[in-house]
Structure formats: structure tokens, C-alpha cells
Design a protein around this motif. Structure first.
Motif, short mmCIF file in Angstrom:
data_model
loop_
_atom_site.label_atom_id
_atom_site.label_comp_id
_atom_site.label_asym_id
_atom_site.label_seq_id
_atom_site.Cartn_x
_atom_site.Cartn_y
_atom_site.Cartn_z
N ASN A 143 0.86 -1.18 0.00
CA ASN A 143 0.00 0.00 0.00
C ASN A 143 0.89 1.23 0.00
OD1 ASN A 143 -2.66 -1.10 0.07
ND2 ASN A 143 -2.22 -1.80 2.14
N PHE A 144 1.71 1.33 -1.04
CA PHE A 144 2.62 2.47 -1.14
C PHE A 144 1.83 3.75 -1.33
CE2 PHE A 144 5.39 -0.99 -2.61
CZ PHE A 144 6.50 -0.77 -1.82
N LYS A 145 2.33 4.81 -0.72
CA LYS A 145 1.80 6.15 -0.93
C LYS A 145 2.98 7.00 -1.33
CE LYS A 145 -1.26 9.34 -0.89
NZ LYS A 145 -1.55 9.66 -2.25
N ARG A 146 2.90 7.58 -2.50
CA ARG A 146 4.01 8.37 -3.02
C ARG A 146 3.56 9.82 -3.15
NH1 ARG A 146 7.20 3.98 -4.08
NH2 ARG A 146 6.23 2.29 -5.22
N ASN A 147 4.48 10.72 -3.09
CA ASN A 147 4.18 12.13 -3.30
C ASN A 147 4.41 12.50 -4.76
OD1 ASN A 147 3.44 12.68 -0.65
ND2 ASN A 147 5.57 12.90 -0.03
N VAL A 148 3.71 11.79 -5.64
CA VAL A 148 3.84 12.02 -7.06
C VAL A 148 2.44 12.18 -7.63
CG1 VAL A 148 4.62 11.05 -9.27
CG2 VAL A 148 5.96 10.63 -7.19
N ASN A 149 2.21 13.30 -8.30
CA ASN A 149 0.92 13.57 -8.94
C ASN A 149 1.03 13.25 -10.42
OD1 ASN A 149 -0.20 14.54 -6.54
ND2 ASN A 149 0.53 16.60 -6.95
N VAL A 150 0.08 12.47 -10.92
CA VAL A 150 0.11 12.09 -12.32
C VAL A 150 -1.24 12.35 -12.99
CG1 VAL A 150 1.89 10.32 -11.99
CG2 VAL A 150 -0.51 9.67 -11.84
N LYS A 151 -1.14 12.72 -14.24
CA LYS A 151 -2.32 12.79 -15.09
C LYS A 151 -2.29 11.50 -15.91
CE LYS A 151 -4.61 15.49 -18.66
NZ LYS A 151 -4.59 16.76 -19.44
N VAL A 152 -3.44 10.83 -16.02
CA VAL A 152 -3.48 9.53 -16.66
C VAL A 152 -4.47 9.55 -17.81
CG1 VAL A 152 -3.89 7.07 -16.29
CG2 VAL A 152 -2.87 8.43 -14.47
N TYR A 153 -4.07 8.94 -18.93
CA TYR A 153 -4.86 8.97 -20.14
C TYR A 153 -5.65 7.69 -20.45
CZ TYR A 153 -3.69 13.44 -22.33
OH TYR A 153 -3.60 14.77 -22.65
N SER A 154 -5.84 6.80 -19.51
CA SER A 154 -6.70 5.63 -19.79
C SER A 154 -7.13 4.98 -18.48
CB SER A 154 -5.99 4.61 -20.68
OG SER A 154 -5.13 3.82 -19.92
N GLU A 155 -8.21 4.25 -18.56
CA GLU A 155 -8.76 3.61 -17.36
C GLU A 155 -7.82 2.53 -16.82
OE1 GLU A 155 -11.42 4.60 -15.55
OE2 GLU A 155 -11.42 6.26 -16.98
N PHE A 156 -7.25 1.70 -17.70
CA PHE A 156 -6.39 0.64 -17.19
C PHE A 156 -5.14 1.22 -16.51
CE2 PHE A 156 -3.85 0.78 -21.13
CZ PHE A 156 -2.60 0.31 -20.74
N LEU A 157 -4.68 2.37 -16.99
CA LEU A 157 -3.53 3.00 -16.35
C LEU A 157 -3.91 3.69 -15.03
CD1 LEU A 157 -1.53 4.39 -19.39
CD2 LEU A 157 -1.00 2.43 -17.94
N LYS A 158 -5.15 4.08 -14.88
CA LYS A 158 -5.60 4.61 -13.59
C LYS A 158 -5.48 3.54 -12.52
CE LYS A 158 -8.64 8.26 -15.20
NZ LYS A 158 -10.02 8.74 -15.35
N ASP A 159 -5.89 2.31 -12.85
CA ASP A 159 -5.75 1.19 -11.91
C ASP A 159 -4.29 1.03 -11.49
OD1 ASP A 159 -8.45 0.58 -12.16
OD2 ASP A 159 -8.13 -1.20 -13.39
N ILE A 160 -3.41 1.04 -12.47
CA ILE A 160 -1.99 0.82 -12.21
C ILE A 160 -1.39 1.98 -11.41
CG2 ILE A 160 0.27 0.61 -13.32
CD1 ILE A 160 -1.21 -0.89 -15.63
N ALA A 161 -1.67 3.21 -11.82
CA ALA A 161 -1.12 4.38 -11.12
C ALA A 161 -1.60 4.43 -9.67
CB ALA A 161 -1.50 5.65 -11.86
#
Length: 172
Positions: A95-113
Motif C-alpha cells: 500500500n505504497f503512498k508516493r508524493n507524485v501527482n500524475v495525469k493519466v490517459y486511460s482507465e487501465f492506467l488509472k488502476d496501475i497508477a
């Protein structure tokens, strides 16, 4: 029971202990009783939708598919499949929590991010994560991170995780 699965889900079907099945990218073309396929896919026949983007999803999908055999795999049995895949194993129960903000361009990548511990935002982001098939649609020009999609990577879900998560680890 006649089971039909898509190429993307075949490895999960095998690991779950099903040996008698048909593989077809279009399950409705077969005379099957049950289709095992990605959750985004739709078919006419009865189906068992699964997700395989993150280690936790792969784990749960193997368990879910093994239930239909009448011989449900134990958690320990399923965890053994992760042993030879360093990153899949590392992130399975994390359950890592990182201080990195990302914009994601697909649903499957939202799961991964999300699983990786990144915060998904639409403004003030550190990186833009997008699948290779959307390369020409990305509006941003800096801090771009391209992730291989389903068609440009191994069909083995563990190998996918290893490649994708290795790319994301370079961001931390």
C-alpha cells in the motif's frame, strides 16, 4: 461446461486449473457456455469478467476463475505464481503512498497508477502517463511516460506487470 476465453485472459485460465477451453478473441463466435474475458469486454453468452492490470487484480482473478472449477486455489497457491516476478510480488500486498501527482490517459492506467501509490490529478501534475496507442492524442509535451498497451506487450499478466511497473519505478 464449454469455456471460451480471450487471448488476454488465457494465462489466468491456465493458472486457475482449467485445461479444457477454447481461445478466441471474439468469444461469441464460439458455441460456448461461459466466456472468461476482460471486464471491459461484452459478449452475448454468460461471462466471467476479470481485471488483470495490477498484481492484486491478477491474484483476485486467478482466485475467481479457480472457483468455477470446484477446486478453488488457496491464497498460498496463488501467491506462489508471483514468486519469480519481483515487481508483481513486491506490489501484491503493498500500500505504497508516493508524493507524485500524475495525469493519466486511460482507465487501465488509472488502476496501475493508483496501485503504484500515485495521486491521480488533472492539474498540477508531475508526470503524464499514457498508453502507447494514445501517443498522438497527448496534449502535454513534458514529463511524458509511455506505457505499453495490451497489444504491444506479452499476454502473460505477470510479464506485463514487470514491464509496466519497472517504467513507473523510474519516476520515484
Amino acid at each position: 461446461m464449454k469455456i471460451v476465453t480471450t487471448p488476454m485472459c488465457e494465462e489466468i485460465v491456465k493458472l486457475a486449473g482449467i485445461h479444457d477451453y477454447i481461445v478466441n478473441k471474439f468469444p461469441d463466435e464460439e458455441d460456448g457456455d461461459l466466456a472468461i474475458l476482460l471486464s471491459e469486454s461484452k459478449v452475448e453468452m454468460d461471462s466471467l469478467p476479470i481485471k488483470i492490470n495490477t498484481p492484486k487484480q491478477v491474484f483476485e482473478s486467478i482466485k475467481k476463475v479457480s472457483k468455477i472449477t470446484g477446486n478453488e486455489l488457496s491464497d498460498m497457491d496463488v501467491q506462489r505464481y508471483f514468486d519469480e516476478y519481483h515487481l508483481a510480488k513486491k506490489y501484491l500486498n503493498s500500500n505504497f503512498k508516493r508524493n507524485v501527482n500524475v495525469k493519466v490517459y486511460s482507465e487501465f492506467l488509472k488502476d496501475i497508477a493508483s496501485d503504484f501509490g500515485f495521486d491521480i490529478v488533472s492539474v498540477d501534475f508531475d508526470y503524464v502517463i499514457y498508453p502507447d496507442y494514445l501517443k498522438d492524442s497527448v496534449e502535454e509535451t513534458e514529463n511524458l511516460v509511455e506505457i505499453p498497451s495490451h497489444n504491444c506487450i506479452s499476454k502473460n499478466p505477470f510479464e506485463k506487470i514487470e514491464v509496466r511497473y519497472a517504467i513507473l519505478e523510474t519516476l520515484i
